[in-house]
Scaffold this active site. Structure first.
Site, PDB file in Angstrom:
ATOM      1  N   HIS A 185      -9.826   0.334   3.817  1.00 37.55           N
ATOM      2  CA  HIS A 185      -9.374   0.942   4.207  1.00 37.55           C
ATOM      3  C   HIS A 185     -10.887   2.078   4.778  1.00 37.55           C
ATOM      4  CE1 HIS A 185      -5.004   2.319   3.490  1.00 37.55           C
ATOM      5  NE2 HIS A 185      -5.885   1.582   1.987  1.00 37.55           N
ATOM      6  N   CYS A 245       0.749  -1.500  -0.031  1.00 39.10           N
ATOM      7  CA  CYS A 245       0.040   0.058  -0.052  1.00 39.10           C
ATOM      8  C   CYS A 245       0.772   1.364  -0.104  1.00 39.10           C
ATOM      9  CB  CYS A 245      -0.927   0.183   1.347  1.00 39.10           C
ATOM     10  SG  CYS A 245      -2.149   1.374   1.294  1.00 39.10           S
ATOM     11  N   HIS A 300      -9.188  -4.170  -0.586  1.00 38.29           N
ATOM     12  CA  HIS A 300      -8.272  -3.520  -0.183  1.00 38.29           C
ATOM     13  C   HIS A 300      -8.938  -2.326   0.472  1.00 38.29           C
ATOM     14  CE1 HIS A 300      -3.628  -2.780   1.187  1.00 38.29           C
ATOM     15  NE2 HIS A 300      -4.540  -1.357   0.259  1.00 38.29           N
ATOM     16  N   GLU A 301      -8.834  -1.517  -0.802  1.00 35.11           N
ATOM     17  CA  GLU A 301      -9.742   0.009  -0.428  1.00 35.11           C
ATOM     18  C   GLU A 301     -11.388  -0.050   0.444  1.00 35.11           C
ATOM     19  OE1 GLU A 301      -7.215   2.022  -1.463  1.00 35.11           O
ATOM     20  OE2 GLU A 301      -6.584   0.785  -2.827  1.00 35.11           O
TER      21      GLU A 301
END
Length: 136
Positions: free
Chosen positions: A130, A85, A126-127
């Site tokens: 976040h 990242c 993955h996002e």
């Protein structure tokens, strides 16, 4: 406008707030920042540019896609992955799903559903971590 990448783990660990139409300029900045980092990044969440809103942008199937308020509504095929990242140093292990169905709003704030698989599904997951304040 291309923005600086946020590396503040305290900020990144906060759960993102819902995005509204007032956040369209944030989405534009997020997309421009992603494109500026295209050689080492395939997806970004708004908190990576210092904005705590539920917005993600990613490169998928040769185009860039922006999603507002995305959430996974169906998933299948768990597997283990290792990811890097721009906001964090090194790589980390993560549990991912081979196929996900996502509910989101497009830039016109119309609700949409779409199923993603493989690498694109992994980027989205993955996002979304976040957005949830999960630092993998």
């Amino acid at each position: 406008m291309v923005r600086e990448i946020c590396k503040d783990e305290v900020f990144l660990a906060q759960k993102a707030e819902a995005a509204t139409e007032a956040n369209l300029p944030v989405a534009e900045d997020l997309l421009e920042t992603l494109i500026a980092h295209k050689h080492d990044c395939v997806g970004m969440a708004a908190n990576m540019i210092g904005v705590n809103k539920r917005i993600i942008a990613f490169a998928g199937d040769g185009v860039h896609i922006v999603m507002f308020n995305p959430e996974i509504v169906k998933k299948s095929g768990p597997y283990d992955a290792e990811e890097g990242c721009l906001s964090l140093t090194g790589t980390r292990k993560a549990k991912r799903w081979k196929s996900i169905k996502v509910r989101y709003q497009n830039p016109a704030f119309q609700e949409r559903f779409k199923t993603f698989t493989g690498w694109t599904a992994q980027i989205i997951q993955h996002e979304l971590d976040h957005c949830e304040g999960i630092i993998i």
